[in-house]
Design a protein around this motif. Structure first.
Motif, mmCIF file in Angstrom:
data_model
loop_
_atom_site.group_PDB
_atom_site.id
_atom_site.type_symbol
_atom_site.label_atom_id
_atom_site.label_comp_id
_atom_site.label_asym_id
_atom_site.label_seq_id
_atom_site.Cartn_x
_atom_site.Cartn_y
_atom_site.Cartn_z
ATOM 1 N N ILE A 252 0.829 -1.202 0.000
ATOM 2 C CA ILE A 252 0.000 0.000 0.000
ATOM 3 C C ILE A 252 0.863 1.252 0.000
ATOM 4 C CG2 ILE A 252 -1.648 1.312 1.404
ATOM 5 C CD1 ILE A 252 -2.976 -1.422 2.041
ATOM 6 N N THR A 253 1.960 1.230 0.725
ATOM 7 C CA THR A 253 2.881 2.367 0.701
ATOM 8 C C THR A 253 3.473 2.535 -0.688
ATOM 9 O OG1 THR A 253 3.402 2.101 3.043
ATOM 10 C CG2 THR A 253 5.010 3.309 1.696
ATOM 11 N N GLU A 254 3.837 1.417 -1.317
ATOM 12 C CA GLU A 254 4.363 1.471 -2.687
ATOM 13 C C GLU A 254 3.338 2.088 -3.637
ATOM 14 O OE1 GLU A 254 6.345 -1.576 -5.955
ATOM 15 O OE2 GLU A 254 6.001 -2.282 -3.907
ATOM 16 N N LEU A 255 2.077 1.709 -3.489
ATOM 17 C CA LEU A 255 1.025 2.284 -4.332
ATOM 18 C C LEU A 255 0.848 3.766 -4.030
ATOM 19 C CD1 LEU A 255 -1.208 1.673 -6.455
ATOM 20 C CD2 LEU A 255 -2.769 1.379 -4.506
ATOM 21 N N ARG A 256 0.900 4.119 -2.769
ATOM 22 C CA ARG A 256 0.692 5.510 -2.355
ATOM 23 C C ARG A 256 1.757 6.442 -2.907
ATOM 24 N NH1 ARG A 256 1.495 8.340 3.325
ATOM 25 N NH2 ARG A 256 3.563 7.854 2.648
ATOM 26 N N VAL A 257 2.988 5.971 -3.002
ATOM 27 C CA VAL A 257 4.071 6.838 -3.495
ATOM 28 C C VAL A 257 4.338 6.662 -4.990
ATOM 29 C CG1 VAL A 257 5.162 6.969 -1.228
ATOM 30 C CG2 VAL A 257 5.953 5.243 -2.867
ATOM 31 N N HIS A 258 3.612 5.761 -5.620
ATOM 32 C CA HIS A 258 3.768 5.548 -7.063
ATOM 33 C C HIS A 258 3.403 6.849 -7.780
ATOM 34 C CE1 HIS A 258 3.167 3.863 -11.065
ATOM 35 N NE2 HIS A 258 3.736 2.743 -10.637
ATOM 36 N N PRO A 259 4.254 7.320 -8.703
ATOM 37 C CA PRO A 259 4.002 8.622 -9.344
ATOM 38 C C PRO A 259 2.661 8.709 -10.073
ATOM 39 C CG PRO A 259 6.084 7.663 -10.106
ATOM 40 C CD PRO A 259 5.472 6.698 -9.158
ATOM 41 N N GLU A 260 2.165 7.599 -10.553
ATOM 42 C CA GLU A 260 0.912 7.633 -11.316
ATOM 43 C C GLU A 260 -0.326 7.436 -10.438
ATOM 44 O OE1 GLU A 260 1.720 4.602 -14.150
ATOM 45 O OE2 GLU A 260 3.149 5.830 -15.250
ATOM 46 N N THR A 261 -0.130 7.186 -9.159
ATOM 47 C CA THR A 261 -1.288 6.954 -8.294
ATOM 48 C C THR A 261 -1.295 7.811 -7.038
ATOM 49 O OG1 THR A 261 -0.161 5.176 -7.105
ATOM 50 C CG2 THR A 261 -1.480 4.548 -9.030
ATOM 51 N N SER A 262 -0.202 8.456 -6.726
ATOM 52 C CA SER A 262 -0.071 9.147 -5.443
ATOM 53 C C SER A 262 -1.117 10.232 -5.232
ATOM 54 C CB SER A 262 1.335 9.730 -5.286
ATOM 55 O OG SER A 262 1.584 10.694 -6.290
ATOM 56 N N HIS A 263 -1.639 10.801 -6.315
ATOM 57 C CA HIS A 263 -2.622 11.879 -6.173
ATOM 58 C C HIS A 263 -4.041 11.428 -6.473
ATOM 59 C CE1 HIS A 263 0.584 14.678 -5.478
ATOM 60 N NE2 HIS A 263 1.185 14.297 -6.593
ATOM 61 N N ALA A 264 -4.270 10.130 -6.539
ATOM 62 C CA ALA A 264 -5.622 9.617 -6.814
ATOM 63 C C ALA A 264 -6.572 10.052 -5.708
ATOM 64 C CB ALA A 264 -5.595 8.092 -6.929
#
Length: 169
Positions: free
Chosen positions: A37-49
């Motif tokens: 979940i942290t990896e998803l949260r900081v992923h450049p394409e998903t962090s601002h979802a």
């Protein structure tokens, strides 16, 4: 609520130890879940979802619930074992259960906004880990039922729910 220490017999201590062992066996899954979940949260394409912060917060509550139960069980083996600690065990367990549901709902919301294949693969891995979490929560509930007794555990869960719910007007 009595502030006097409670005393467990040998059988209760054994059931508590079994619950502890189950909680300990869940730690790698919880770590993996939070890492994904942290990896998803900081992923450049998903962090601002939209909903990402709420999603991350809900997942954190799962982790806090597990840690809280483990801490309470550890303390129950000492002279700190009191009725208030028993209620705290139940409350922490309820956090893990409740926020597991919220996490899945919020993940759906976040996933609808994602098109990146890397991020979608992360979401799939998170979903698999959340399914593993659901199975672990069932096993943990069985251990809690065995320790407290099913009816007592259910009654305690209702007391916790009532204590954190606003009264109807």
């Amino acid at each position: 609520m009595s502030n006097k220490p409670l005393v467990m017999d040998l059988e209760e201590r054994q059931r508590l130890l079994e619950w502890w062992n189950t909680m300990e066996s869940a730690k790698p899954m919880v770590r993996r879940l939070m890492s994904l979940i942290t990896e998803l949260r900081v992923h450049p394409e998903t962090s601002h979802a939209d909903g990402m912060v709420l999603f991350y917060r809900a997942a954190s509550e799962i982790s806090y619930g597990y840690a809280g139960v483990r801490g309470c069980i550890r303390r129950a083996f000492t002279n700190e074992y009191r009725e208030s600690l028993r209620m705290n065990m139940v409350m922490c367990h309820s956090f893990a259960e409740k926020y597991s549901v919220d996490t899945k709902v919020l993940l759906e919301r976040v996933a609808q906004q994602i098109t990146s294949q890397n991020a979608l693969q992360l979401i799939q891995r998170i979903l698999e880990t959340l399914a593993e979490n659901d199975e672990m929560l069932k096993e943990i509930k069985r251990k809690a039922d065995a320790f407290f007794g099913r009816e007592t555990f259910h009654s305690m869960q209702n007391k916790v729910k009532d204590s954190i719910t606003l009264p109807k007007l």
